[in-house]
Write a protein that holds these residues in place. Structure first.
Motif, PDB file in Angstrom:
ATOM      1  N   GLU A  86      15.142  24.000  14.193  1.00  0.00           N
ATOM      2  CA  GLU A  86      15.804  22.803  14.713  1.00  0.00           C
ATOM      3  C   GLU A  86      15.696  21.616  13.746  1.00  0.00           C
ATOM      4  OE1 GLU A  86      16.497  21.292  19.166  1.00  0.00           O
ATOM      5  OE2 GLU A  86      14.415  21.164  18.519  1.00  0.00           O
ATOM      6  N   ALA A  87      14.800  21.703  12.782  1.00  0.00           N
ATOM      7  CA  ALA A  87      14.604  20.607  11.831  1.00  0.00           C
ATOM      8  C   ALA A  87      15.846  20.315  10.995  1.00  0.00           C
ATOM      9  CB  ALA A  87      13.424  20.907  10.914  1.00  0.00           C
ATOM     10  N   VAL A  88      16.755  21.268  10.878  1.00  0.00           N
ATOM     11  CA  VAL A  88      17.996  21.000  10.137  1.00  0.00           C
ATOM     12  C   VAL A  88      18.935  20.090  10.920  1.00  0.00           C
ATOM     13  CG1 VAL A  88      17.885  23.151   8.829  1.00  0.00           C
ATOM     14  CG2 VAL A  88      19.203  23.066  10.949  1.00  0.00           C
ATOM     15  N   ALA A  89      18.675  19.918  12.202  1.00  0.00           N
ATOM     16  CA  ALA A  89      19.555  19.110  13.039  1.00  0.00           C
ATOM     17  C   ALA A  89      18.907  17.813  13.519  1.00  0.00           C
ATOM     18  CB  ALA A  89      20.020  19.917  14.248  1.00  0.00           C
ATOM     19  N   GLU A  90      17.589  17.819  13.707  1.00  0.00           N
ATOM     20  CA  GLU A  90      16.924  16.628  14.225  1.00  0.00           C
ATOM     21  C   GLU A  90      15.430  16.701  13.972  1.00  0.00           C
ATOM     22  OE1 GLU A  90      18.055  16.790  18.342  1.00  0.00           O
ATOM     23  OE2 GLU A  90      16.436  18.142  18.855  1.00  0.00           O
ATOM     24  N   ARG A  91      14.772  15.566  14.102  1.00  0.00           N
ATOM     25  CA  ARG A  91      13.315  15.515  13.924  1.00  0.00           C
ATOM     26  C   ARG A  91      12.631  16.212  15.086  1.00  0.00           C
ATOM     27  NH1 ARG A  91      12.053   9.911  12.031  1.00  0.00           N
ATOM     28  NH2 ARG A  91       9.943  10.259  12.748  1.00  0.00           N
TER      29      ARG A  91
END
Length: 144
Positions: A86-91
């Motif tokens: 999920e780090a590619v989309a949000e913190r």
């Protein structure tokens, strides 16, 4: 899961429309800044995430792991999801890293015990549906 999530409407995921293009920057922010308190829809944080945590938990509990080992797995997999996928989309989110493994493990243990009770005398159709949806690792590992 990441691929499926990426195809969902942005109003459902909360991800930016250009998350693929912006992924490297998001990934860097995830690893260099502290987790954030997200503003996701309550259903995601308090229903979907505990369910996911229970699936993580029962992926090993069903195979004979202890409660502690299963909690560790739920913690590990939810952290991996937040900091890798999920780090590619949000913190990473504080709620996701707490609610998913903690509430997910509590739910997972309740589901594990319920599944075991159902199996004692054989399972009926409704119980098979419950096990398939709530504890698929048990259905895969032990059948019905």
């Amino acid at each position: 899961l990441l691929g499926i999530t990426a195809t969902l409407p942005k109003s459902w995921t909360g991800w930016s429309p250009n998350f693929v293009r912006d992924g490297a920057n998001h990934f860097k922010e995830a690893w260099t800044g502290p987790p954030i308190v997200d503003t996701d829809w309550w259903f995601h944080n308090y229903v979907r995430h505990p369910y996911g945590g229970s699936l993580y938990y029962n992926s090993v509990r069903t195979q004979g792991a202890t409660v502690r080992q299963s909690f560790f797995m739920s913690r590990l997999l939810s952290t991996q999801w937040e900091y890798v996928f999920e780090a590619v989309a949000e913190r990473p989110s504080v709620q996701d890293m707490v609610i998913t493994p903690v509430v997910g493990s509590l739910l997972g243990e309740a589901i594990h015990r319920t599944t075991a009770r159902m199996r004692r005398n054989g399972t009926n159709l409704l119980e098979k549906v419950f096990i398939t949806v709530m504890n698929p690792a048990s259905a895969r590992a032990h059948g019905f």
